[in-house]
Design a protein around this motif. Structure first.
Motif, short mmCIF file in Angstrom:
data_model
loop_
_atom_site.label_atom_id
_atom_site.label_comp_id
_atom_site.label_asym_id
_atom_site.label_seq_id
_atom_site.Cartn_x
_atom_site.Cartn_y
_atom_site.Cartn_z
N LEU A 114 41.59 39.11 35.68
CA LEU A 114 42.31 38.34 35.09
C LEU A 114 43.57 38.84 34.97
O LEU A 114 44.81 37.79 35.14
CB LEU A 114 41.85 38.30 33.38
CG LEU A 114 40.34 37.56 33.22
CD1 LEU A 114 40.02 38.01 31.94
CD2 LEU A 114 40.53 36.01 33.57
N TRP A 115 44.07 39.76 34.86
CA TRP A 115 45.45 40.24 35.03
C TRP A 115 46.22 40.22 36.32
O TRP A 115 47.20 39.82 36.26
CB TRP A 115 45.43 42.15 35.02
CG TRP A 115 46.67 42.51 34.96
CD1 TRP A 115 47.27 43.24 36.41
CD2 TRP A 115 47.55 43.12 33.94
NE1 TRP A 115 48.37 43.67 35.99
CE2 TRP A 115 48.68 43.99 34.55
CE3 TRP A 115 47.66 42.75 32.75
CZ2 TRP A 115 49.79 44.10 33.96
CZ3 TRP A 115 48.66 43.32 31.95
CH2 TRP A 115 49.91 44.16 32.46
N ARG A 116 45.39 40.00 37.39
CA ARG A 116 45.90 39.85 38.64
C ARG A 116 46.13 38.09 38.82
O ARG A 116 46.10 37.75 40.07
CB ARG A 116 45.22 40.23 39.88
CG ARG A 116 45.50 41.82 39.79
CD ARG A 116 44.76 42.83 40.86
NE ARG A 116 43.45 42.87 40.72
CZ ARG A 116 42.44 42.38 41.32
NH1 ARG A 116 42.88 41.08 42.41
NH2 ARG A 116 41.24 42.41 41.14
N GLY A 117 45.66 37.48 38.09
CA GLY A 117 45.95 35.91 38.14
C GLY A 117 44.58 35.25 38.48
O GLY A 117 44.65 34.00 38.79
N GLN A 118 43.41 35.95 38.56
CA GLN A 118 42.19 35.33 38.92
C GLN A 118 41.74 34.64 37.57
O GLN A 118 41.27 35.55 36.89
CB GLN A 118 41.24 36.33 39.71
CG GLN A 118 41.94 36.96 40.89
CD GLN A 118 40.84 38.04 41.59
OE1 GLN A 118 39.70 38.07 41.35
NE2 GLN A 118 41.24 38.67 42.43
N LEU A 119 41.37 33.44 37.94
CA LEU A 119 40.71 32.62 36.70
C LEU A 119 39.40 32.81 36.76
O LEU A 119 38.58 31.93 35.89
CB LEU A 119 41.30 31.34 36.45
CG LEU A 119 42.98 31.39 36.16
CD1 LEU A 119 43.48 29.83 36.05
CD2 LEU A 119 43.42 32.13 35.21
N THR A 120 38.57 33.41 37.72
CA THR A 120 37.07 33.57 37.78
C THR A 120 36.96 34.93 38.12
O THR A 120 37.78 35.59 38.92
CB THR A 120 36.75 32.62 38.84
OG1 THR A 120 37.17 32.95 40.09
CG2 THR A 120 37.05 31.12 38.58
N PHE A 121 35.83 35.57 37.80
CA PHE A 121 35.24 36.69 38.13
C PHE A 121 33.81 36.84 38.13
O PHE A 121 33.26 35.93 37.62
CB PHE A 121 36.03 37.84 37.25
CG PHE A 121 35.57 37.88 35.63
CD1 PHE A 121 34.46 38.38 35.48
CD2 PHE A 121 36.52 37.25 34.82
CE1 PHE A 121 34.21 38.08 33.82
CE2 PHE A 121 36.26 37.21 33.37
CZ PHE A 121 35.04 37.68 32.95
N GLU A 122 33.33 38.00 38.66
CA GLU A 122 31.68 38.05 38.79
C GLU A 122 31.63 39.38 38.79
O GLU A 122 32.28 40.54 39.35
CB GLU A 122 31.60 37.44 40.14
CG GLU A 122 29.78 37.46 40.25
CD GLU A 122 29.46 37.02 41.52
OE1 GLU A 122 28.20 37.11 42.09
OE2 GLU A 122 30.09 35.87 42.01
N SER A 123 30.45 39.94 38.02
CA SER A 123 30.09 41.41 37.96
C SER A 123 28.62 41.28 37.60
O SER A 123 28.13 40.53 37.18
CB SER A 123 30.88 42.20 37.09
OG SER A 123 30.66 41.47 35.71
N GLU A 124 28.25 42.77 37.82
CA GLU A 124 26.99 43.11 37.27
C GLU A 124 27.04 44.19 36.23
O GLU A 124 27.57 44.83 36.20
CB GLU A 124 26.04 43.44 38.31
CG GLU A 124 25.75 42.37 39.46
CD GLU A 124 24.67 42.83 40.48
OE1 GLU A 124 24.21 43.92 40.28
OE2 GLU A 124 24.36 41.90 41.60
#
Length: 499
Positions: A114-124
């Motif tokens: 989110l800090w780097r401007g990505q409005l999507t993320f994915e994780s486990e």
């Protein structure tokens, strides 16, 4: 990330088909409010923070503060089922049970996206149901369109990957267990690729070759080529220790020093077995350590069952049987030799007499020898002195007799030399050589013990058509005649002094 429950007034109620689709979706869905988190991140950026990951890693409390700013607005029915909650209120009131344990690494990754401007993320990550079950989940989050400026509506989906993760964990544990068994096996293990060897052998078959044994005798370079085409994939620690190699590259760089000489013949036999379809083999071979030490090896070779069409996975085990071979050789030596004199013993002497009596080669001469005065020396000075004389006798005969003739101790003070393909003149030459070396031995030991070796010697020769037994009797009579002359010359009564 770990959200907190929103106030009841913030919870959106379903009012149309889209709400019904959200509520009945077969995947866990969460609508969350990240607006306070955005304000927090914007404040840090204004303060001059540029590396969020480093900043959060400095103080774990900063991660917790961020997590507390997230608010859950709504979850669907599948979420309630997944987390064993009877209602949304129950679930939101127990989020501290759902999101527990160390999730900081995952949360830092999500915050950095989110800090780097990505409005999507994915994780486990790992969550927990209210009944205590561990849930491995894949998290996907997206700031919903129209809310990019304030992040007050974020859709989060959770995929339950518990079974997949458990299966992967089991595979990893099995792989680790198998690797440990391989790596720490007390037996040298090699994983090899014989696919190129198989290709070479198939090319020979395609040329119409059927007699492989004759082919490799006529074309020994084919065996060499096959040896060069073997690819070693891996070896274990015992292999490095056995062959004295510090690591795998050092071992593979010196393969020609390990597998040489007699190994070529063994490998040719191995190829012959493979040609005949024998993909599981065992044999004894000779290898060499990098220091040059000979290693007696029991080798087991097996093409893995699921690779019989390619031979690209072969397991070879090598057991060092050098100590056993040495023990066997020593036991065999003891069975045929006299420990004191190191000469052949009576058992071997009798076996060779039987063999010579059947097959020759003729003529066979016999030198019968008796050590004079041994009993008297034992009686006067003890058996240690007598044993010393016997050892000296062994030294004399060992140096005097060359193959194919050989000497033996056949009794306490009795010795014999069997001389295949030797006539009377050869027997006399052997007697003279023994007496010459005897004199040299007496001179060497003159100042040490004061006792000189004295021998009674008898000769006999057996020609084709005669019996060795009669020759033995003649040699014995001649030896006793010589002994009688010795005692007569010495003025001794043999009956009083013994032999």
């Amino acid at each position: 990330m770990v959200p907190s429950a929103a106030a009841a007034s913030d919870v959106t109620q379903p009012h149309d088909d889209l709400d019904a689709m959200f509520d009945l979706a077969p995947v866990s869905l969460w609508i969350e409010d990240y607006s306070e988190l955005k304000r927090k991140l914007d404040g840090w950026r204004a303060e001059g923070i540029t590396d969020l990951v480093a900043y959060l890693s400095e103080d774990p409390r900063r991660v917790s503060d961020c997590m507390a700013l997230l608010k859950v607005l709504r979850v669907n029915q599948h979420t309630l089922q997944l987390f064993a909650a009877d209602s949304q209120e129950t679930l939101l009131g127990a989020l501290d049970q759902v999101f527990r344990g160390d999730m900081s690494t995952t949360v830092i990754h999500e915050l950095d996206c989110l800090w780097r401007g990505q409005l999507t993320f994915e994780s486990e990550t790992v969550n927990y149901a209210l009944d205590g079950r561990r849930l491995d989940v894949r998290v996907r989050a997206r700031v919903l369109p129209g809310h990019e400026n304030d992040w007050n509506r974020v859709l989060v989906s959770l995929d339950d990957i518990t079974e997949r993760v458990a299966a992967q964990r089991l595979r990893d544990e099995s792989a680790t267990y198998a690797r440990n068994l391989f790596e720490h096996s007390p037996v040298s293990l090699w994983v090899e690729d014989f696919s190129a060897v198989r290709t070479l052998m198939q090319s020979i078959r395609a040329r119409g070759i059927t007699d492989f044994a004759t082919f490799i005798k006529v074309h020994p370079e084919f065996v060499t080529r096959c040896m060069q085409e073997i690819r070693v994939i891996d070896v274990n620690q015992e292999t490095l220790r056995m062959f004295g190699a510090p690591d795998l590259p050092a071992l593979l760089g010196n393969i020609s020093r390990i597998f040489r000489d007699e190994m070529r013949e063994s490998f040719a036999e191995q190829l012959q077995d493979l040609w005949n379809g024998k993909t599981v083999q065992h044999r004894e071979v000779l290898n060499y350590s990098l220091s040059g030490e000979v290693l007696n090896i029991h080798m087991q070779f097996a093409v893995q069952d699921d690779r019989l069409d390619s031979w690209d996975l072969v397991l070879v085990s090598l057991v060092d049987i050098t100590a056993r071979k040495k023990a066997e050789a020593y036991l065999e030596y003891l069975g045929k030799h006299d420990v004191l004199t190191q000469l052949c013993n009576r058992t071997y002497y009798s076996e060779e007499l039987n063999r010579l009596s059947r097959k020759g080669p003729w003529p066979v001469s016999i030198v019968a020898i008796d050590l004079n005065g041994l009993k008297q020396l034992n009686d006067q000075e003890g058996h240690a002195a007598g044993d010393s004389m016997l050892r000296r006798m062994g030294e004399v005969l060992d140096k005097a007799v060359d193959p194919p003739a050989w000497p033996a101790r056949i009794g306490g003070d009795e010795f014999a030399v069997l001389l295949p393909m030797t006539d009377e003149r050869g027997a006399e030459a052997m007697r003279d050589r023994i007496l010459t070396l005897l004199e040299m031995n007496n001179q060497f030991h003159a100042g040490q013990s004061g006792h000189a070796l004295s021998l009674a010697i008898g000769l006999a020769t057996c020609h084709a058509g005669e019996t060795l037994e009669s020759a033995l009797q003649r040699a014995d009579r001649a030896m006793y005649d010589d002994k009688a002359r010795y005692y007569e010359a010495e003025g001794k009564d043999r009956r009083g002094t013994g032999s």
